[in-house]
Structures are given as structure tokens and as C-alpha cells.
Design a protein around this motif. Structure first.
Motif, PDB file in Angstrom:
ATOM      1  N   LEU A  87      18.288  52.513  18.500  1.00 32.06           N
ATOM      2  CA  LEU A  87      19.529  53.045  17.940  1.00 32.06           C
ATOM      3  C   LEU A  87      19.400  54.559  17.772  1.00 32.06           C
ATOM      4  O   LEU A  87      18.356  55.050  17.314  1.00 32.06           O
ATOM      5  CB  LEU A  87      19.833  52.409  16.574  1.00 32.06           C
ATOM      6  N   SER A  88      20.451  55.298  18.137  1.00 32.92           N
ATOM      7  CA  SER A  88      20.474  56.762  17.978  1.00 32.92           C
ATOM      8  C   SER A  88      21.772  57.127  17.259  1.00 32.92           C
ATOM      9  O   SER A  88      22.849  57.064  17.852  1.00 32.92           O
ATOM     10  CB  SER A  88      20.417  57.469  19.332  1.00 32.92           C
ATOM     11  N   LEU A  89      21.671  57.497  15.996  1.00 35.93           N
ATOM     12  CA  LEU A  89      22.855  57.855  15.214  1.00 35.93           C
ATOM     13  C   LEU A  89      22.939  59.376  15.094  1.00 35.93           C
ATOM     14  O   LEU A  89      22.141  59.992  14.383  1.00 35.93           O
ATOM     15  CB  LEU A  89      22.790  57.216  13.823  1.00 35.93           C
ATOM     16  N   SER A  90      23.894  59.998  15.803  1.00 36.48           N
ATOM     17  CA  SER A  90      24.129  61.437  15.658  1.00 36.48           C
ATOM     18  C   SER A  90      25.219  61.647  14.620  1.00 36.48           C
ATOM     19  O   SER A  90      26.198  60.900  14.567  1.00 36.48           O
ATOM     20  CB  SER A  90      24.549  62.052  16.996  1.00 36.48           C
ATOM     21  N   TYR A  91      25.081  62.692  13.803  1.00 35.42           N
ATOM     22  CA  TYR A  91      26.043  62.887  12.717  1.00 35.42           C
ATOM     23  C   TYR A  91      26.231  64.372  12.431  1.00 35.42           C
ATOM     24  O   TYR A  91      25.377  65.214  12.742  1.00 35.42           O
ATOM     25  CB  TYR A  91      25.591  62.148  11.450  1.00 35.42           C
ATOM     26  N   ASP A  92      27.365  64.672  11.819  1.00 33.83           N
ATOM     27  CA  ASP A  92      27.718  66.033  11.409  1.00 33.83           C
ATOM     28  C   ASP A  92      27.037  66.289  10.066  1.00 33.83           C
ATOM     29  O   ASP A  92      27.396  65.696   9.044  1.00 33.83           O
ATOM     30  CB  ASP A  92      29.239  66.149  11.284  1.00 33.83           C
ATOM     31  N   HIS A  93      26.051  67.194  10.072  1.00 35.50           N
ATOM     32  CA  HIS A  93      25.237  67.412   8.882  1.00 35.50           C
ATOM     33  C   HIS A  93      26.027  68.070   7.744  1.00 35.50           C
ATOM     34  O   HIS A  93      25.547  68.115   6.590  1.00 35.50           O
ATOM     35  CB  HIS A  93      24.018  68.276   9.241  1.00 35.50           C
ATOM     36  N   ARG A  94      27.211  68.593   8.019  1.00 37.30           N
ATOM     37  CA  ARG A  94      28.043  69.156   6.955  1.00 37.30           C
ATOM     38  C   ARG A  94      28.602  68.067   6.060  1.00 37.30           C
ATOM     39  O   ARG A  94      28.951  68.313   4.902  1.00 37.30           O
ATOM     40  CB  ARG A  94      29.195  69.965   7.559  1.00 37.30           C
ATOM     41  N   ALA A 131      30.409  61.006  13.177  1.00 37.41           N
ATOM     42  CA  ALA A 131      29.217  60.234  13.559  1.00 37.41           C
ATOM     43  C   ALA A 131      29.478  59.450  14.834  1.00 37.41           C
ATOM     44  O   ALA A 131      30.635  59.110  15.154  1.00 37.41           O
ATOM     45  CB  ALA A 131      28.819  59.277  12.434  1.00 37.41           C
ATOM     46  N   ILE A 132      28.403  59.186  15.564  1.00 33.90           N
ATOM     47  CA  ILE A 132      28.466  58.389  16.792  1.00 33.90           C
ATOM     48  C   ILE A 132      27.143  57.631  16.919  1.00 33.90           C
ATOM     49  O   ILE A 132      26.075  58.162  16.602  1.00 33.90           O
ATOM     50  CB  ILE A 132      28.720  59.278  18.030  1.00 33.90           C
ATOM     51  N   LEU A 133      27.229  56.375  17.371  1.00 32.26           N
ATOM     52  CA  LEU A 133      26.030  55.547  17.524  1.00 32.26           C
ATOM     53  C   LEU A 133      25.719  55.358  19.006  1.00 32.26           C
ATOM     54  O   LEU A 133      26.567  54.916  19.776  1.00 32.26           O
ATOM     55  CB  LEU A 133      26.231  54.182  16.865  1.00 32.26           C
ATOM     56  N   GLY A 134      24.485  55.700  19.385  1.00 32.51           N
ATOM     57  CA  GLY A 134      24.039  55.484  20.748  1.00 32.51           C
ATOM     58  C   GLY A 134      23.152  54.253  20.834  1.00 32.51           C
ATOM     59  O   GLY A 134      22.279  54.051  19.978  1.00 32.51           O
ATOM     60  N   ILE A 135      23.356  53.431  21.873  1.00 31.02           N
ATOM     61  CA  ILE A 135      22.575  52.209  22.089  1.00 31.02           C
ATOM     62  C   ILE A 135      21.827  52.339  23.413  1.00 31.02           C
ATOM     63  O   ILE A 135      22.444  52.562  24.461  1.00 31.02           O
ATOM     64  CB  ILE A 135      23.476  50.956  22.138  1.00 31.02           C
ATOM     65  N   SER A 136      20.525  52.213  23.386  1.00 30.47           N
ATOM     66  CA  SER A 136      19.707  52.238  24.606  1.00 30.47           C
ATOM     67  C   SER A 136      19.292  50.810  24.970  1.00 30.47           C
ATOM     68  O   SER A 136      19.429  49.889  24.154  1.00 30.47           O
ATOM     69  CB  SER A 136      18.477  53.127  24.393  1.00 30.47           C
ATOM     70  N   PRO A 137      18.768  50.593  26.186  1.00 31.14           N
ATOM     71  CA  PRO A 137      18.397  49.235  26.597  1.00 31.14           C
ATOM     72  C   PRO A 137      17.316  48.642  25.684  1.00 31.14           C
ATOM     73  O   PRO A 137      16.341  49.315  25.308  1.00 31.14           O
ATOM     74  CB  PRO A 137      17.875  49.431  28.024  1.00 31.14           C
ATOM     75  N   ALA A 138      17.491  47.366  25.334  1.00 32.32           N
ATOM     76  CA  ALA A 138      16.499  46.660  24.513  1.00 32.32           C
ATOM     77  C   ALA A 138      15.274  46.300  25.367  1.00 32.32           C
ATOM     78  O   ALA A 138      15.405  45.985  26.556  1.00 32.32           O
ATOM     79  CB  ALA A 138      17.114  45.399  23.922  1.00 32.32           C
TER      80      ALA A 138
END
Length: 653
Positions: free
Chosen positions: A620-627, A594-601
Motif C-alpha cells: 500500500l502507498s498512501l500519498s497525502y497533502d502534508h498541509r 490523499a490517494i492510495l496506490g496498490i501494487s501487485p501482491a
């Protein structure tokens, strides 16, 4: 015989100590001089056996490669006084006495040559097991010929001989545990194996025949031991061009003296002579293309005194000639090729061809199975030395081999680019080194079924609190950003949701849950993105996190991050800061899940049930391994995180 300074890896060195005296009898590889530079101390070994005739350097002298250190009277050359024999031709009786005196010392000297012990060198481990013995008693071996295979739990290495001659005895057996300094075998040098002259005392009782022998011995004492052809050694390339011929027909050369310079498009190499003698013929011309095994010159090798003394004995003279001629030629063309083809692939040999190294180093690399491009060079002009090879092998023996999974990545399976010449052409811009080394790691994402969960966190009150604190932090030289609070909140949440900081096992049947949290923080630099690791943020205060963030960010921009600073992360945060954008899908950084992406507020209207309130909303953008992670689990994770960021006080509950 002159012993010269070898290639010691520096332009000049100082004579720190002279280890021999005039009159000393020394063997091959006996240390004669200690040289020192600002980098290291090196003992220079003798390349020949004999008696020290003169010492041509003094302590404190500066010497360079090729400088003469000592002059030796090689073993067997004491028969030179026999040249005076013709003067006594008219008086047979005195001649008989002279011959009796001159022959006797020769016999004594030949039979007194000591055997040489070949020992286990520094193989980089305390102990190793003898896996195979490659020679037998009675075998003739050359310097650098592999004699024993030793094995440790890390690697297998062939040990080369440090002396040439006949194997007299073997001191070890297969399965023995050996370490540095243990005697492997004893070698009897070629000169000590020369046939003795038991018939020499006979002429002392017959004056007339002795006079005849003395007349014939004078020319034989300096006669050649046989013609030796010097061939092109392994240069690491298929073909090379003769750039310079350093000798002429009739020149006298020493062993290891450079005779021909050959050039390829990768390097220039001087080919040394394998024997001492007189140049009889030169078989190549300037500009000629040559390959391994092609004859360069023929040398009329210098004769030895021991064979000369028995020139009258037909049964014993052929033996030394037959033994010596193959020694000079056969190992050069046969042994390296067979060993090299077993240890290195064609691709690895092609890679070796691009590295600046001499034939001896290339031969050793083939024997040890080393790709020269992986070895750090210490010689002048980035030339690889034998010492560099030994250091690399020592490291390989003591360092556990990397897991195969680390080398799975390839750039891609994409087809080759088409030509753009018909559409205005292209201008090539080389990727930075950081971008290039990132490609294999990023390509691993092709194997991860990745999904991104988006959410918004209300950080209005958190930002107000940060503004209240940042003035005090600034006085202490600390930059307090919103990232410090996000890291603290995420690390707290990861202790509850451990799968998000875990790893999928190799067999795909389980999740490996980490006992500690080590968080990767993506940092933008002029060369590209790098991800230093913040250790145990869950155990640190927001102030400590802010301090370490500043240190890691500065080290990244100054290119001072160590390998340890980039290792061990089990979750990553990537922030766009104030660059812009509304959301993005960060790539999961394998082996993380998993990795968390932060964009400008941004300020946005939020419905409170009766009206809209202005709120500072953080995407917030949380990308994750669906396995490993289900969509519902990801949504729950981001929802919990938004609650923590909305009221940071919940961390204390």
C-alpha cells in the motif's frame, strides 16, 4: 433589387412557405420565405424595402446560397415614368399634366414609409437590466451598430440594431428591466427621411417652366447618389492577399454581392459590397497585399427617385448626398476597431485570426468580447456563423462563470529545451489528447507538499474467500477482483477518517469535510490514464461495486465516459494490478488531499513468533497533502486499512 438566399449553413434547403405576395409592400428584415433543411427551419429576411415585383421560387423548390428568391421594386423607383417626358416637349400643356400625375405619387410613397421597431433579441435570460443607451434621438445608425448595453447577473452584452436609419424615439431608460421582444427604439429608414417635394405641384399652373423641369429630370432620375468606396473590412489578420477580383469596371452590382476574394494562410474570405451601383474604379490587383481600411473599389451608387424629383431645388439636393455617403463608409472603418480593442486582447485577436469566419461574424465577436476559438462552428467547412455566436453568448449568459482557481495550472516554469541536433537529433511523438489535457491538472501537484506512507496488508484469507466467490460471480457475468474489496474497506475507513476525503479551503484556514464519499478509480486506457468516479461505495455491497467497476472500466476503454463520470471525487485509488513493481508514489489529485496506490501482491515469509508463514502481502502507498494530514495520521490510516483487509469481517462490527 433582387433578394437572394443568404448563407444558411447548409448546401441546400427547401422552400417550405412563401410569406409574401406580388404587390406587397415590405420593409427591411421582413420575412419573405421560409426555408427548411434536415437541420432547421429559417425565415429569410428582406435586405431592402420596397414592393414585391415578382416571386422567382415556388414552394418545394430547392435553393442554395445566392439563389434569387424575389425581385423588389425599391422604394422611390416609381419615378421611372418620367423618362417619357421628352416626348411631350413640343406640347407644353400636356406635359404639365403628366408631371402633376407623376410627382404626386412619389411624394405620397416617400411620406408613407413606416418606422421600424428595434426589439430586444433572444439574450438567453428571461430578464436583463439596461446598463447603458449608446444612441440618442436624431442619431443616424447602421445595421449591427451597438445601441444598448444590457446586463444580467452572469454577463454584459451589447445589443446591435437590426435596421439602419435615424433614431426617431427611444422606448427604454437606463435601469429598466427588459426581456426578448421589448421595443428598444424606433428607426426611421433613410428613404422615408428623404426630403419631400412641396414645390412639385407649383409647375402645374405654369406650362412652360414645367417643360424645362421635365427635360432636366430625365437624366437626374438615374443619376448616382454619390461615389462610395468599398474598403477592406476586418479580416482578423494583419494582411491578406487579393486572390480574385469578381467584378470589372462598368459592372452593375447589388448590395452584399461579393466583389473581391482575399486570402490569408488561415482562410479565404469574400468581401461584399455595402451598396448597389456601378463599378467606377478598381484600386487593387491580383496578388496585392491588403490590410483593413485599404480601398478596394469605388462604386457609383444608384440614385433614388425622391432626390431626382427635386433636382431643380439647390437647397435640398445636397442633403441626401451628404447623409448617404458617410453611412456607407464611416461605420466600416471606425466602429468595429474601437469596440474590438476594448473587448479583446492582442492574444485573443490572434486566436480569432485562426478561425474560419466572415467579417460580420468577426465584428460581432469583437463587440461581444468572444474568442471565436471557443465557439462551435455549424457552417459548411467548419465556418462560424452568427447563429453560432449567439448560441455561445446565450450559454455564457445562463452558465455561472468557472472559479478562477480552475485555471491556475500552467505546464511548468521549466526553461526551454536545448537543441539536440548535435547529438543525433530527435523524433517527435505527439502526446494523446488525453495526455495533453491531463498536463495542467498534474501540474497542480507542484503546489502540494506531498508525502507517501508505505505499508503491507496480509490478504491471504481475503484472496481465498475471493477465489471461493468468483466462480458464482462469473456465472452472472461479473468479474470479482480484489479491487472491489479494497474499495469497500477504504470507503468504510473514510467515514471514520473524514479528513482524508476532505479539501483544504482556499484561505488555508480550514478543512472542508465532505458529506458523501465519491471515489475516483484510475483506469489505464490505450490513450492514457483516466479516473472515472464510483458514487457512494460505502452504501453499496461488494457485488454492486464489482458490477459498477466493470461498467466504468469498459466505458473508459471505449471512450464513452461523460464529464459527469469524471467529476466530484474526494479520494482516489490507483492500482498497478499485475503489471509489476513493488511500490510507487502516486500523485495527489488536487483538490483532493490523499490517494492510495496498490501494487501487485506477492507471497512473502511472515514471522509468527516461532517461525515463518507464507502470506500473500499487498503493498500500500498512501500519498497525502502534508498541509492537511500529519504523518502520524497517515500511518494510523494505513494500519487500520491493513487490519480491515486482513479480516474483512471487521466491517460488520
Amino acid at each position: 433589387m433582387k433578394i437572394t438566399t443568404p448563407d444558411i449553413g447548409v448546401d441546400k434547403a427547401t422552400v417550405a412557405e412563401i410569406l409574401v405576395n406580388v404587390g406587397d409592400t415590405i420593409s427591411i428584415d421582413d420575412s419573405i420565405v421560409l426555408l427548411e433543411s434536415d437541420k432547421a427551419s429559417v425565415e429569410v429576411p428582406s435586405t431592402s424595402a420596397g414592393v414585391v415585383k415578382s416571386i422567382l421560387v415556388s414552394q418545394g423548390d430547392e435553393v442554395a446560397e445566392g439563389a434569387v428568391l424575389v425581385e423588389l421594386e425599391a422604394e422611390g423607383q416609381t419615378a421611372a415614368p418620367a423618362e417619357e417626358a421628352p416626348q411631350a416637349e413640343a406640347t407644353p400643356a400636356p406635359v404639365a399634366e403628366v408631371k402633376a400625375e407623376t410627382v404626386a405619387p412619389v411624394v405620397a410613397q416617400n411620406t408613407s414609409t413606416a418606422s421600424v421597431d428595434v426589439q430586444v433579441p433572444d439574450i438567453g435570460v428571461e430578464k436583463a437590466i439596461v446598463g447603458e443607451i449608446l444612441v440618442a434621438v436624431g442619431d443616424s445608425i447602421e445595421v449591427d451598430q451597438s445601441i444598448v448595453v444590457v446586463e444580467s447577473d452572469k454577463a454584459t452584452v451589447e445589443v446591435p440594431s437590426t435596421a439602419a436609419g435615424v433614431v426617431e424615439s427611444i422606448s427604454i431608460q437606463v435601469g429598466d428591466s427588459v426581456k426578448e421582444g421589448v421595443v428598444i427604439l424606433q428607426v426611421k429608414s433613410a428613404s422615408s427621411a428623404t426630403p419631400a417635394t412641396p414645390e412639385a405641384p407649383k409647375p402645374a399652373t405654369e406650362s412652360a417652366p414645367v417643360a424645362e423641369v421635365s427635360k432636366e429630370e430625365t437624366p437626374v432620375a438615374t443619376a448616382p447618389a454619390g461615389d462610395v468606396e468599398i474598403a477592406v473590412p476586418d479580416l482578423g489578420v494583419d494582411k491578406a492577399t487579393v486572390a480574385e477580383i469578381l467584378v470589372a469596371v462598368g459592372d452593375k452590382v447589388e448590395k452584399d454581392q461579393s466583389i473581391i476574394v482575399v486570402e490569408s494562410d488561415k482562410a479565404t474570405v469574400e468581401v461584399p459590397s455595402t451598396t448597389a451601383g456601378i463599378i467606377k474604379a478598381i484600386h487593387v490587383t491580383l496578388g496585392q497585399n491588403v490590410a483593413e481600411g485599404i480601398g478596394l473599389v469605388t462604386i457609383e451608387a444608384e440614385g433614388q427617385a425622391a432626390p431626382a424629383a427635386v433636382a431643380k431645388a439647390p437647397a435640398s439636393t445636397p442633403a441626401p448626398t451628404k447623409v448617404e455617403a458617410p453611412k456607407a463608409t464611416a461605420p466600416v472603418t471606425q466602429a468595429p476597431v474601437s469596440q474590438g480593442s476594448d473587448k479583446l486582447t492582442k492574444e485573443q485577436n490572434a486566436a480569432n485570426a485562426k478561425v474560419y469566419a466572415g467579417p460580420a461574424v468577426r465584428k460581432l465577436a469583437r463587440e461581444l468580447g468572444v474568442v471565436l476559438a471557443e465557439v462551435k462552428a455549424s457552417g459548411p467547412h467548419a465556418r462560424l456563423m452568427k447563429e453560432d455566436l449567439f448560441a455561445y453568448v446565450k450559454t455564457r449568459l445562463t452558465t455561472p462563470q468557472a472559479a478562477p482557481s480552475a485555471t491556475v495550472a500552467q505546464v511548468s516554469g521549466l526553461p526551454k529545451l536545448p537543441s539536440f541536433d548535435a547529438f543525433g537529433g530527435v523524433e517527435e511523438k505527439v502526446l494523446t489528447r488525453l495526455q495533453q489535457v491531463s498536463i495542467p491538472q498534474l501540474s497542480l501537484n507542484n503546489y502540494i507538499p506531498q508525502v507517501t506512507q508505505f505499508d503491507l496488508a496480509d490478504i491471504t484469507e481475503l484472496e481465498a474467500w475471493r477465489n471461493d466467490l468468483k466462480a458464482g460471480f462469473k456465472k452472472d457475468g461479473i468479474s470479482l477482483t480484489i479491487m472491489a474489496f479494497i474499495i469497500k474497506a477504504v470507503s468504510h475507513l473514510l467515514k471514520e477518517e473524514r479528513e482524508f476525503a476532505g479539501h483544504l479551503s482556499d484561505d488555508g484556514k480550514s478543512v472542508l469535510l465532505r458529506n458523501e464519499i465519491h471515489m475516483g478509480i484510475a483506469v489505464a486506457t490505450p490513450d492514457g490514464l483516466t479516473v472515472p468516479v464510483l458514487r457512494n461505495p460505502d452504501q453499496k455491497s461488494i457485488k454492486q461495486i464489482a458490477v459498477e467497476l466493470g461498467v466504468l472500466g469498459q466505458k473508459a476503454r471505449d471512450k464513452k465516459l461523460s464529464p459527469k463520470d469524471l467529476q466530484g471525487a474526494n479520494f482516489t485509488i490507483s492500482s498497478l494490478g499485475a503489471i509489476g513493481g513493488t511500490a510507487f508514489t502516486p500523485l495527489v489529485n488536487w483538490p483532493q488531499v490523499a490517494i492510495l496506490g496498490i501494487s501487485p501482491a506477492t507471497m512473502q515469509p511472515v514471522w509468527n513468533g516461532q517461525g515463518f508463514d507464507p502470506k500473500l502481502m499487498l503493498p500500500l502507498s498512501l500519498s497525502y497533502d502534508h498541509r492537511v494530514i500529519n504523518g502520524a495520521d497517515a500511518a494510523r490510516f494505513t494500519h487500520k486499512l491493513t487490519k480491515l483487509l486482513k479480516d474483512i469481517r471487521t466491517l460488520l462490527i
